[in-house]
Design an enzyme around this catalytic site. Structure first.
Site, mmCIF file in Angstrom:
data_model
loop_
_atom_site.group_PDB
_atom_site.id
_atom_site.type_symbol
_atom_site.label_atom_id
_atom_site.label_comp_id
_atom_site.label_asym_id
_atom_site.label_seq_id
_atom_site.Cartn_x
_atom_site.Cartn_y
_atom_site.Cartn_z
ATOM 1 C CE LYS A 152 1.193 -8.997 4.835
ATOM 2 N NZ LYS A 152 1.002 -8.699 3.415
HETATM 3 C C1 E4P Z 1 2.696 -5.921 2.306
HETATM 4 O O1 E4P Z 1 2.780 -6.848 3.069
HETATM 5 C C2 E4P Z 1 1.600 -5.727 1.353
HETATM 6 O O2 E4P Z 1 1.350 -6.953 0.724
HETATM 7 C C3 E4P Z 1 1.942 -4.751 0.251
HETATM 8 O O3 E4P Z 1 3.197 -4.167 0.454
HETATM 9 C C4 E4P Z 1 0.857 -3.776 -0.061
HETATM 10 O O4 E4P Z 1 1.288 -2.965 -1.122
HETATM 11 P P1 E4P Z 1 0.297 -2.078 -1.995
HETATM 12 O O5 E4P Z 1 -0.048 -0.866 -1.201
HETATM 13 O O6 E4P Z 1 1.088 -1.742 -3.222
HETATM 14 O O7 E4P Z 1 -0.915 -2.926 -2.286
#
Ligand code: E4P
Length: 214
Positions: free
Chosen positions: A83
């Site tokens: 990522k």
């Molecule tokens: C996605 O890859 C992220 O890990 C996640 O969806 C972030 O979500 P949040 O805004 O609830 O922290």
């Protein structure tokens, strides 16, 4: 639509894997920090449960550092998607890593222009964070609609992961738009299954079954 689980919790991952509908997992530093396990051991353990892509986030700042970190992360399991937050250094790193066949999930996407650039650099996935946009009074799902339309216009292979999902309606709306993937927290995954009328219906059928002559 593919379903990823947005968690680093092994119990949640094992549970949803047992339902037979799990296509992958996304983690991030905040999710990993909640788990009481050394980072690399945790990712390897997730790799033993999940056969689909497992997103693991790079925290380095410059392209050479991101590339080095991503190559190390990619060794933790055969199905790691690194990522990388969208940024100029991130784009440079995505170009190199995607050229090496490493799956990249470009994260923290808050505009269609960011998604276009990530796709041009070769990212396998882009992750628009819709809940965080909703949180600041912007319609997150409109961003998903824009990205899906643009990728269809140019037959872009990059897959759209709808991220930062807060409730079941987000999942349904993402599916209506035609997003490739929803990454869903366990609490929402659980809610997707349930409906009060299903519970009432089951109770009634069970009671009536008791009255049937056998
Ligand atoms: C996605 O890859 C992220 O890990 C996640 O969806 C972030 O979500 P949040 O805004 O609830 O922290």
């Amino acid at each position: 639509m593919k379903f990823f689980l947005d968690t680093a919790n092994l119990n949640e991952i094992r549970e949803v894997a047992s339902w037979g509908i799990l296509d992958g997992v996304t983690t991030n530093p905040s999710l990993v920090a909640k788990e009481n396990m050394p980072f690399k051991d945790l990712i390897k353990a997730i790799g033993e449960v999940v056969s689909g892509p497992i997103s693991v986030e790079c925290i380095s700042g410059t392209a050479p550092e991101i590339v080095k970190e991503a190559r190390e992360l990619a060794k933790l399991a055969s199905n790691i998607a690194v990522k990388i937050p969208i940024a100029i250094e991130g784009l440079k790193a995505i170009k190199v890593l995607s050229g090496e066949g490493i799956m990249v999930n470009t994260t923290l996407i808050f505009s269609a222009s960011q998604a276009i650039l990530a796709a041009k650099a070769g990212a396998k996935f882009v992750s628009p964070f819709i809940g965080r946009l909703d949180d600041v009074s912007q319609e997150g799902m409109e961003l998903v609609e824009e990205i899906v339309t643009i990728f269809e216009n140019y037959r872009v292979d990059t897959e759209v992961i709808v991220a930062s999902i807060r409730h079941p309606r987000h999942v349904v709306d993402a599916a209506l738009i035609g997003a490739d993937i929803a990454t869903i927290p366990f609490s929402v995954m659980d809610k997707l299954v349930k409906h009060p009328l299903t519970d009432i219906g089951m109770d009634r059928f069970l009671k009536d079954w008791g009255k049937v002559k056998k």
